[in-house]
Design a protein around this motif. Structure first.
Motif, PDB file in Angstrom:
ATOM      1  N   ALA A   1       0.817  -1.209   0.000  1.00 22.11           N
ATOM      2  CA  ALA A   1       0.000   0.000   0.000  1.00 22.11           C
ATOM      3  C   ALA A   1       0.857   1.268   0.000  1.00 22.11           C
ATOM      4  N   LEU A   2       2.126   1.131  -0.403  1.00 21.99           N
ATOM      5  CA  LEU A   2       3.030   2.290  -0.459  1.00 21.99           C
ATOM      6  C   LEU A   2       3.515   2.506  -1.889  1.00 21.99           C
ATOM      7  N   SER A   3       3.936   3.720  -2.171  1.00 16.12           N
ATOM      8  CA  SER A   3       4.571   4.009  -3.465  1.00 16.12           C
ATOM      9  C   SER A   3       6.013   3.492  -3.448  1.00 16.12           C
ATOM     10  N   GLY A   4       6.645   3.492  -4.623  1.00 16.42           N
ATOM     11  CA  GLY A   4       8.032   3.040  -4.714  1.00 16.42           C
ATOM     12  C   GLY A   4       8.962   3.855  -3.830  1.00 16.42           C
ATOM     13  N   GLY A   5       8.768   5.168  -3.843  1.00 16.37           N
ATOM     14  CA  GLY A   5       9.619   6.039  -3.027  1.00 16.37           C
ATOM     15  C   GLY A   5       9.425   5.783  -1.546  1.00 16.37           C
ATOM     16  N   GLN A   6       8.180   5.545  -1.152  1.00 15.26           N
ATOM     17  CA  GLN A   6       7.904   5.258   0.268  1.00 15.26           C
ATOM     18  C   GLN A   6       8.523   3.926   0.680  1.00 15.26           C
ATOM     19  N   ARG A   7       8.454   2.941  -0.218  1.00  9.25           N
ATOM     20  CA  ARG A   7       9.072   1.643   0.093  1.00  9.25           C
ATOM     21  C   ARG A   7      10.574   1.795   0.282  1.00  9.25           C
ATOM     22  N   GLN A   8      11.181   2.613  -0.574  1.00  8.98           N
ATOM     23  CA  GLN A   8      12.616   2.804  -0.451  1.00  8.98           C
ATOM     24  C   GLN A   8      12.943   3.525   0.866  1.00  8.98           C
ATOM     25  N   ARG A   9      12.048   4.424   1.288  1.00  7.71           N
ATOM     26  CA  ARG A   9      12.251   5.086   2.587  1.00  7.71           C
ATOM     27  C   ARG A   9      12.169   4.088   3.735  1.00  7.71           C
ATOM     28  N   VAL A  10      11.250   3.130   3.626  1.00 10.48           N
ATOM     29  CA  VAL A  10      11.143   2.108   4.677  1.00 10.48           C
ATOM     30  C   VAL A  10      12.441   1.292   4.725  1.00 10.48           C
ATOM     31  N   ALA A  11      12.957   0.970   3.548  1.00 17.08           N
ATOM     32  CA  ALA A  11      14.220   0.221   3.495  1.00 17.08           C
ATOM     33  C   ALA A  11      15.346   1.023   4.148  1.00 17.08           C
ATOM     34  N   MET A  12      15.350   2.335   3.912  1.00 15.98           N
ATOM     35  CA  MET A  12      16.325   3.217   4.567  1.00 15.98           C
ATOM     36  C   MET A  12      16.096   3.220   6.073  1.00 15.98           C
ATOM     37  N   GLY A  13      14.833   3.297   6.456  1.00 19.99           N
ATOM     38  CA  GLY A  13      14.476   3.327   7.879  1.00 19.99           C
ATOM     39  C   GLY A  13      14.965   2.084   8.595  1.00 19.99           C
ATOM     40  N   ARG A  14      14.815   0.952   7.920  1.00 24.87           N
ATOM     41  CA  ARG A  14      15.246  -0.306   8.526  1.00 24.87           C
ATOM     42  C   ARG A  14      16.760  -0.309   8.752  1.00 24.87           C
ATOM     43  N   ALA A  15      17.480   0.348   7.839  1.00 23.52           N
ATOM     44  CA  ALA A  15      18.931   0.431   8.020  1.00 23.52           C
ATOM     45  C   ALA A  15      19.290   1.416   9.135  1.00 23.52           C
ATOM     46  N   ILE A  16      18.618   2.563   9.151  1.00 24.31           N
ATOM     47  CA  ILE A  16      18.922   3.617  10.125  1.00 24.31           C
ATOM     48  C   ILE A  16      18.703   3.159  11.567  1.00 24.31           C
ATOM     49  N   VAL A  17      17.587   2.460  11.822  1.00 22.28           N
ATOM     50  CA  VAL A  17      17.264   2.087  13.202  1.00 22.28           C
ATOM     51  C   VAL A  17      18.324   1.176  13.811  1.00 22.28           C
ATOM     52  N   ARG A  18      19.043   0.471  12.968  1.00 24.37           N
ATOM     53  CA  ARG A  18      20.104  -0.404  13.478  1.00 24.37           C
ATOM     54  C   ARG A  18      21.269   0.397  14.048  1.00 24.37           C
ATOM     55  N   GLN A  19      21.406   1.669  13.660  1.00 24.60           N
ATOM     56  CA  GLN A  19      22.559   2.485  14.061  1.00 24.60           C
ATOM     57  C   GLN A  19      23.866   1.728  13.799  1.00 24.60           C
TER      58      GLN A  19
END
Ligand code: ADP
Ligand code: ADP
Length: 226
Positions: free
Chosen positions: A134-152
């Motif tokens: 239910a997300l756009s391509g750009g939003q999906r890529q942001r989620v992928a970024m988010g998953r990387a960021i939260v790991r610190q």
């Protein structure tokens, strides 16, 4: 945050293909390195060796003072962002971002704080309960970024993260990635075949050819050469 050092790194696949040889790269703490070069030159193999998704057949890879060759991907303190996003379709945005931390037994309150912070940085706050479809391509890529960021993590690895997006979105996501990286100061290794992307993102460019480093330097230095 850490230095990432590749020392005489090589890869011979089991069939005998020598994909990477004698690669020496020293990435400073907080530096953004972009790997470029023609298709088949070994970019993906190199990145996947650093990530632990591919065994290293020659040389050594260090993060800070740690030799990472022999460590499992989960122990490497590295987060990778893929071209195809690699999101879990059955999980919400929130759970996708939290997944890696849950696996590492991060306390629940800490997970919530980090996910909220990443969602704020990436403007994903209103999408946390949605599933990826239910997300756009750009939003999906942001989620992928988010998953990387939260790991610190000590380092980010990017495998052509923007190549599935349309041209306009690629430009805006590129700026976003650069700003986030500068803000977080996380050492980054980024693979692309888009020259403009490489020019705008890189502190230094590494040009690979036939599995070897052909050039290494600031974008203008590298592209000025005939
Ligand atoms: P790039 O990412 O620059 O396109 P790759 O790292 O994918 O390059 O590939 C480098 C070389 O290694 C190519 O010759 C490719 O065919 C070969 N190669 C890649 N993956 C494998 C594999 N799993 N087994 C054997 N050879 C491979
Ligand atoms: P290639 O460079 O050969 O195209 P990718 O870098 O896209 O390969 O990764 C290969 C596959 O491995 C991806 O489809 C991805 O879904 C999967 N994968 C590897 N590691 C992970 C991970 N940590 N989390 C999720 N998926 C992963």
């Amino acid at each position: 945050m850490a230095e990432l050092t590749l020392n005489a790194v090589g890869k011979t696949y089991s069939g005998g293909v020598k994909a990477v040889s004698g690669v020496d790269i020293q990435i400073s703490d907080g530096e953004f390195i972009v790997l470029v070069g023609p298709s088949g030159c070994g970019k993906s193999t190199l990145l996947r060796m650093v990530a632990g998704l591919e065994t290293v057949t020659d040389g050594e890879i260090h993060i800070g003072s740690r030799l990472v060759n022999q460590l499992d991907p989960a122990e490497r303190d590295i987060a990778m962002v893929f071209q195809n996003y690699a999101l879990y379709p059955h999980m919400t945005v929130r759970d996708n971002m939290a997944y890696g931390l849950k696996n590492r037994r991060t306390p629940k309150a800490e997970i919530e704080t980090r996910v909220a912070e990443a969602a704020r940085m990436l403007e994903l706050g209103q999408y946390l309960d949605r599933k990826p479809r239910a997300l756009s391509g750009g939003q999906r890529q942001r989620v992928a970024m988010g998953r990387a960021i939260v790991r610190q993590p000590a380092a980010f690895l990017f495998d052509e993260p923007l190549s599935n997006l349309d041209a306009k979105l690629r430009v805006s996501m590129r700026m976003e990635i650069r700003k986030l990286q500068q803000r977080l100061g996380t050492t980054s290794l980024y693979v692309t075949h888009d020259q403009l992307e490489a020019m705008t993102l890189a502190d230094r460019l590494v040009v690979l050819n036939g599995g070897r480093v052909e050039q290494i330097g600031a974008p203008l230095e590298v592209y000025r050469k005939p």
